[in-house]
Write a protein that holds these residues in place. Structure first.
Motif, short mmCIF file in Angstrom:
data_model
loop_
_atom_site.label_atom_id
_atom_site.label_comp_id
_atom_site.label_asym_id
_atom_site.label_seq_id
_atom_site.Cartn_x
_atom_site.Cartn_y
_atom_site.Cartn_z
N SER A 239 0.83 -1.21 0.00
CA SER A 239 0.00 0.00 0.00
C SER A 239 0.87 1.26 0.00
O SER A 239 0.60 2.21 -0.73
CB SER A 239 -0.93 -0.01 1.21
OG SER A 239 -1.69 1.18 1.25
N ASN A 240 1.92 1.25 0.78
CA ASN A 240 2.84 2.39 0.86
C ASN A 240 3.56 2.60 -0.47
O ASN A 240 3.64 3.73 -0.97
CB ASN A 240 3.84 2.17 1.98
CG ASN A 240 4.80 3.34 2.10
OD1 ASN A 240 4.40 4.48 2.26
ND2 ASN A 240 6.09 3.04 2.01
N ILE A 241 4.08 1.53 -1.04
CA ILE A 241 4.83 1.64 -2.30
C ILE A 241 3.91 2.10 -3.43
O ILE A 241 4.29 2.93 -4.25
CB ILE A 241 5.54 0.30 -2.62
CG1 ILE A 241 6.62 0.02 -1.56
CG2 ILE A 241 6.15 0.34 -4.02
CD1 ILE A 241 7.18 -1.39 -1.60
N LEU A 242 2.70 1.55 -3.47
CA LEU A 242 1.73 2.01 -4.46
C LEU A 242 1.43 3.49 -4.27
O LEU A 242 1.35 4.25 -5.25
CB LEU A 242 0.44 1.19 -4.37
CG LEU A 242 0.49 -0.23 -4.91
CD1 LEU A 242 -0.78 -0.98 -4.53
CD2 LEU A 242 0.72 -0.26 -6.41
N GLY A 243 1.24 3.92 -3.03
CA GLY A 243 0.96 5.32 -2.74
C GLY A 243 2.07 6.24 -3.23
O GLY A 243 1.82 7.33 -3.75
N ALA B 274 3.76 5.75 -5.76
CA ALA B 274 3.62 5.79 -7.22
C ALA B 274 2.32 6.49 -7.63
O ALA B 274 1.97 6.49 -8.81
CB ALA B 274 3.66 4.38 -7.79
N GLY B 275 1.59 7.05 -6.67
CA GLY B 275 0.35 7.76 -6.96
C GLY B 275 -0.84 6.84 -7.19
O GLY B 275 -1.83 7.24 -7.78
N ILE B 276 -0.75 5.61 -6.69
CA ILE B 276 -1.82 4.62 -6.87
C ILE B 276 -2.37 4.25 -5.50
O ILE B 276 -1.62 3.93 -4.59
CB ILE B 276 -1.29 3.35 -7.58
CG1 ILE B 276 -0.74 3.71 -8.97
CG2 ILE B 276 -2.39 2.29 -7.69
CD1 ILE B 276 0.05 2.59 -9.63
N THR B 277 -3.70 4.28 -5.38
CA THR B 277 -4.35 3.81 -4.16
C THR B 277 -5.14 2.55 -4.50
O THR B 277 -6.03 2.59 -5.35
CB THR B 277 -5.30 4.88 -3.59
OG1 THR B 277 -4.55 6.05 -3.29
CG2 THR B 277 -5.98 4.37 -2.32
N ALA B 278 -4.79 1.46 -3.86
CA ALA B 278 -5.49 0.20 -4.11
C ALA B 278 -6.84 0.22 -3.42
O ALA B 278 -6.96 0.69 -2.29
CB ALA B 278 -4.67 -0.98 -3.60
N ASP B 279 -7.85 -0.31 -4.11
CA ASP B 279 -9.15 -0.50 -3.48
C ASP B 279 -9.11 -1.67 -2.52
O ASP B 279 -9.83 -1.69 -1.52
CB ASP B 279 -10.23 -0.75 -4.54
CG ASP B 279 -10.47 0.45 -5.43
OD1 ASP B 279 -10.42 1.58 -4.92
OD2 ASP B 279 -10.68 0.25 -6.64
N ASP B 280 -8.28 -2.67 -2.85
CA ASP B 280 -8.20 -3.87 -2.01
C ASP B 280 -6.88 -4.59 -2.27
O ASP B 280 -6.47 -4.74 -3.43
CB ASP B 280 -9.37 -4.82 -2.34
CG ASP B 280 -9.44 -5.99 -1.39
OD1 ASP B 280 -9.92 -5.80 -0.26
OD2 ASP B 280 -8.99 -7.09 -1.77
N ALA C 267 -6.83 -2.44 -8.13
CA ALA C 267 -6.37 -1.06 -8.21
C ALA C 267 -6.44 -0.57 -9.64
O ALA C 267 -6.22 -1.34 -10.57
CB ALA C 267 -4.94 -0.95 -7.69
N ASP C 268 -6.73 0.70 -9.77
CA ASP C 268 -6.65 1.36 -11.07
C ASP C 268 -5.25 1.95 -11.18
O ASP C 268 -4.69 2.43 -10.21
CB ASP C 268 -7.70 2.47 -11.18
CG ASP C 268 -9.12 1.93 -11.22
OD1 ASP C 268 -9.31 0.83 -11.79
OD2 ASP C 268 -10.01 2.59 -10.67
N ALA D 65 3.46 -0.67 -13.18
CA ALA D 65 3.82 0.00 -11.92
C ALA D 65 3.29 -0.79 -10.72
O ALA D 65 3.97 -0.90 -9.69
CB ALA D 65 3.27 1.43 -11.90
N ILE D 66 2.10 -1.34 -10.85
CA ILE D 66 1.52 -2.14 -9.77
C ILE D 66 2.33 -3.42 -9.57
O ILE D 66 2.65 -3.79 -8.44
CB ILE D 66 0.04 -2.44 -10.05
CG1 ILE D 66 -0.78 -1.15 -10.06
CG2 ILE D 66 -0.53 -3.42 -9.02
CD1 ILE D 66 -2.20 -1.29 -10.56
N GLU D 67 2.70 -4.08 -10.67
CA GLU D 67 3.52 -5.30 -10.57
C GLU D 67 4.89 -5.01 -9.96
O GLU D 67 5.38 -5.78 -9.15
CB GLU D 67 3.67 -5.94 -11.95
CG GLU D 67 2.39 -6.60 -12.43
CD GLU D 67 2.50 -7.15 -13.85
OE1 GLU D 67 3.49 -6.85 -14.56
OE2 GLU D 67 1.57 -7.89 -14.23
N LYS D 68 5.49 -3.89 -10.34
CA LYS D 68 6.78 -3.52 -9.76
C LYS D 68 6.64 -3.27 -8.26
O LYS D 68 7.48 -3.70 -7.46
CB LYS D 68 7.36 -2.28 -10.45
CG LYS D 68 8.73 -1.88 -9.89
CD LYS D 68 9.27 -0.64 -10.55
CE LYS D 68 10.63 -0.23 -10.03
NZ LYS D 68 10.95 -0.43 -8.64
#
Length: 139
Positions: free
Chosen positions: A64-68, A70-76, A104-105, A110-113
């Motif tokens: 969740s932190n790494i996605l954040g 990258a400007g991505i917020t996971a729904d789940d 996540a959208d 980027a999500i896989e990384k």
């Protein structure tokens, strides 16, 4: 420095004894564990199960932190960590496998990384002295 603790009590011999495990928060409070639960498949808690739960929780937060970042917020984010205990030369944890589903959208690469970075980067992964692998599904 942040410090958290868990406690354990064991009474008796290895195969005929029993123990309890508790956590500082009280989420676990004198939960029974024993040889049969750990090594013979009897229902109940054991150290590997607890490590798996801690690993999955830590991984999900790290991701969740790494996605954040990258400007991505996971729904789940759903994570399961399966801990492998090898008995061939005495008990030794030899692997942790993460099964992860991310809703996540955003850019799939980027999500896989981020998922791969969290696999090795979460604090519990860093603590484990074993091979860590993962299967990631993005929805």
């Amino acid at each position: 420095m942040i410090r958290k603790y868990g406690t354990a009590n064991w009474q008796g011999g290895l195969q005929d004894g029993t123990g309890t495990v508790s956590t500082e928060s009280g989420v676990l409070d004198k939960v029974n564990y024993g040889f049969n639960k750990r090594f013979e498949g009897e229902a109940g808690s054991n150290p590997e199960e607890l490590i798996g739960a801690a690993h999955a929780a830590c991984y999900a937060m790290a991701l969740s932190n790494i996605l954040g970042e990258a400007g991505i917020t996971a729904d789940d984010i759903s994570a399961k960590s399966t801990i492998s205990l090898d008995m061939s030369d005495g008990p030794k944890i030899v692997g942790a496998h993460l099964d992860v589903t991310i809703k996540a959208d955003g850019d799939k690469d980027a999500i896989e990384k981020a998922a791969k970075d969290a696999e090795q980067g979460c604090p519990v992964s860093q603590l484990l002295n074993c091979e860590i692998t993962s299967d990631v599904t993005i929805t």
